[in-house]
Scaffold this active site. Sequence first.
Site, short mmCIF file in Angstrom:
data_model
loop_
_atom_site.label_atom_id
_atom_site.label_comp_id
_atom_site.label_asym_id
_atom_site.label_seq_id
_atom_site.Cartn_x
_atom_site.Cartn_y
_atom_site.Cartn_z
N HIS A 188 0.83 -1.21 0.00
CA HIS A 188 0.00 0.00 0.00
C HIS A 188 0.86 1.26 0.00
CE1 HIS A 188 -4.25 1.03 0.16
NE2 HIS A 188 -3.85 2.17 0.68
N ARG A 295 -9.57 6.65 0.04
CA ARG A 295 -9.19 5.61 1.01
C ARG A 295 -9.39 6.15 2.43
NH1 ARG A 295 -4.96 5.39 -3.02
NH2 ARG A 295 -5.06 3.44 -4.19
N ARG A 331 -14.54 4.97 0.07
CA ARG A 331 -14.52 3.58 0.54
C ARG A 331 -14.54 3.56 2.06
NH1 ARG A 331 -9.48 0.02 -1.20
NH2 ARG A 331 -8.38 1.33 0.30
N GLU A 429 -13.19 -7.74 -5.16
CA GLU A 429 -11.78 -7.98 -4.88
C GLU A 429 -11.43 -9.45 -4.70
OE1 GLU A 429 -10.25 -4.66 -2.05
OE2 GLU A 429 -12.36 -4.97 -1.55
N ASN A 452 -5.83 -5.00 -7.32
CA ASN A 452 -4.67 -5.37 -6.51
C ASN A 452 -4.97 -6.63 -5.69
OD1 ASN A 452 -3.70 -2.89 -7.44
ND2 ASN A 452 -4.49 -1.84 -5.65
N ASP A 453 -6.06 -6.60 -4.93
CA ASP A 453 -6.42 -7.78 -4.15
C ASP A 453 -6.99 -8.89 -5.02
OD1 ASP A 453 -5.63 -7.45 -1.48
OD2 ASP A 453 -7.27 -6.07 -1.07
N ARG A 463 0.82 -10.23 -2.20
CA ARG A 463 1.40 -9.08 -2.91
C ARG A 463 2.34 -8.27 -2.04
NH1 ARG A 463 -1.85 -4.11 -2.61
NH2 ARG A 463 -3.69 -4.38 -1.31
N CYS A 500 -10.66 0.40 -9.92
CA CYS A 500 -9.98 1.38 -9.07
C CYS A 500 -8.64 0.86 -8.58
CB CYS A 500 -10.85 1.80 -7.88
SG CYS A 500 -11.15 0.49 -6.69
#
Length: 550
Positions: A188, A295, A331, A429, A452-453, A463, A500
């Site tokens: 992150h 975020r 989010r 996700e 990403n997830d 990751r 996103c």
Amino acid sequence: MEVYQGKSVFGGIAIGRISVHKKDEQQVKRVRIEDSEQEILRYRQAKQTAMEQLQGLYQKALKEVGEANAAIFEIHQMMLEDDDYNESVENIIRMQQVNAEYAVASTGDNFAQMFSAMDDDYMRARSADVKDISERVLSVLGGRATGIAASGEPVIIVADDLAPSETVQLNKDLVLSFVTVHGSVNSHTAILARTMSIPALIGTAIPLTDDIDGKVGIVDGKNGCIYVDPDEDTLGRMQQLKLEEQEKKELLQTLKGRENITIDGKKIMLYANIGNSKDLAAVLQNDAGGIGLFRSEFIYLERDTFPTEEEQFQIYRTVAETMAGKPVIIRTLDIGADKKCDYFEMEPEENPAMGCRAIRICLTRPEIFKTQLRALFRASAFGNISIMYPMIISVDELRKIKTIVAEIRQELTEQGVTFGEPKQGIMIETPAAVMMSEELAKEVDFFSIGTNDLTQYTLAIDRQNPKLDAFYDPHHPAVLRMIQMVVENAHKAGIWAGICGELGADTTLTRRFLAMGVDELSMSPGSILPVRKIILETDVTKERENNNLC
């Protein structure tokens, strides 16, 4: 000249002096002194300087993040003026005839232990604050700068690692780049670097010594290396590349104000991802059509205690008002995995990426969730806010959320509090959410795919593990097929679907996503104009034919 290789997090070239950031480096020694009154005067002068620093930080925070978030610096000033604290420091100097550093460190430790032992949650939280003010005074006494890049000159930060909460608080005006020894390109922290558009490297085998501190450095984000004390040829070559890079950016500026419409007339929503309200200037500067991912967890990560409803409301309201009617998708709290808050007091997990995180925390600790939802619903009366729930895997979770939302609406109505009706969507996700997307689409207003997830869980690759970077393939056919399935099921239900995650800014996939029918792409602000250029040059019909997606 020394050259150190790392892994690029964000491209670009940065040239400037290196500032080595070391944590916990203030070693305090007990030194016997002869003139205790002179030492007390030295302490009082350091305290006054620390007070001036805190006042400056308060004024800066007031402009950037609002009064509620700036209040912590007022609290620190009050603590530094506390009679008990000051009497303890001065008494230790007089009675033990020791240096001010030792007296401050001893008092800080004693008061921190006292606060942490109290029953009251608020008072326990002051333990971290008293350590903070003591560290600040020690820095002044030792003639050291406080915080990351505290000097007035923009620098290249070199560190062992930077936590997400540290990265998000960087003063962008004073940071040219950052280079870390550890970390992963998919962490992150790396994502935040891209949000901030700062050239950055991770996994760099660079020594964190005083030898390189203050030397000229060049970070080459494209080739993933840093030059320390570069020779004239290298410096000249990199300065020329930096100039060419700037010219390309200026050309992209001509795309500002253009609608994101393809050659054959398909309109795309092009939004920005941000971590806090300080990123709003970059959003507006890069002409984003809205915010596709706020975020909100960074409101929590930047603090030592839970943010109140009022504090959150003021932040969300500021963002909504600043965006002046443009969409703002916020989010809900996504704490967990690599984003940890000590004050949540969560039990250690062997596999936190698959543990209690995001919506799972919110549904098991509804008091935290309700506070955030109340703030979001109130703020939605001041702009175009949508709420997005992360890590959803079932329709049952959505129904539990809807029950809580109904309770919030009823509470606010009964209390006579003004609120809006924000649209509500979810992040896709996990493979489970992909496979359930047809059913989930009937329950929400939109989908946003967190690639990403989704990549991590689809490929069964952590990751955060840099040893697996060679295996981590976000272009894997399985990932792309899942994105296609989600988009098709969203459209079948009459809702839009966007991306996103980091793939949203991957220009090698932009045309492919347009051919898939992706409605929205959200990315770091600095990627908006390069992606817009591709959109304007794409014929979606031809791309579908080329990708056999007709």
